[in-house]
Design an enzyme around this catalytic site. Structure first.
Site, PDB file in Angstrom:
ATOM      1  N   CYS A 131       0.829  -1.213   0.000  1.00  0.00           N
ATOM      2  CA  CYS A 131       0.000   0.000   0.000  1.00  0.00           C
ATOM      3  C   CYS A 131       0.861   1.261   0.000  1.00  0.00           C
ATOM      4  O   CYS A 131       1.559   1.550   0.972  1.00  0.00           O
ATOM      5  CB  CYS A 131      -0.909  -0.039   1.232  1.00  0.00           C
ATOM      6  SG  CYS A 131      -1.803   1.490   1.555  1.00  0.00           S
ATOM      7  N   CYS A 146      -0.062   3.700   2.749  1.00  0.00           N
ATOM      8  CA  CYS A 146       0.461   3.243   4.043  1.00  0.00           C
ATOM      9  C   CYS A 146       1.906   3.689   4.206  1.00  0.00           C
ATOM     10  O   CYS A 146       2.305   4.152   5.282  1.00  0.00           O
ATOM     11  CB  CYS A 146       0.371   1.727   4.155  1.00  0.00           C
ATOM     12  SG  CYS A 146      -1.310   1.082   4.080  1.00  0.00           S
TER      13      CYS A 146
END
Length: 107
Positions: free
Chosen positions: A29, A32
């Site tokens: 991600c 993230c």
């Protein structure tokens, strides 16, 4: 931030001497990866008010289902093992800090 999994998540939350912030993330991600330095900075700033943990949703899918619906990054706030709220997505450092102060005001 302490990395936790389904095997030790509840024990770590229960044993935490302070309220907890849990970052749910995935290694694939990009958002993230953007939030990780901000979360780490908040962990440094709030180390006397909250414990910070991280959970990889691919390692711990049951926790992800329970707390994030697999939407990452997500931050879930706990006090005494009870979920107080959450926020998700890319969050600015100022907004993150304001939310932490509001949630943990009485801690």
């Amino acid at each position: 931030m302490l990395h936790v999994t389904e095997q030790n998540f509840y024990r770590q939350l229960h044993d935490a001497p302070l309220p907890a912030v849990v970052m749910f993330y995935a290694s694939w991600c990009g958002k993230c990866a953007m939030m990780k330095p901000i979360a780490e900075e908040m962990a440094r700033r709030f180390r006397e008010k909250a414990c910070f943990f991280e959970v990889d949703i691919d390692e711990s899918p049951k926790l992800a289902d329970e707390y994030t619906g697999e939407f990452v990054p997500a931050f879930v706030f706990f006090r005494d093992g009870k979920c107080l709220g959450s926020m998700s997505g890319v969050i600015g450092e100022e907004q993150f800090e304001e939310r932490l102060q509001k949630i943990f005001r009485n801690s």
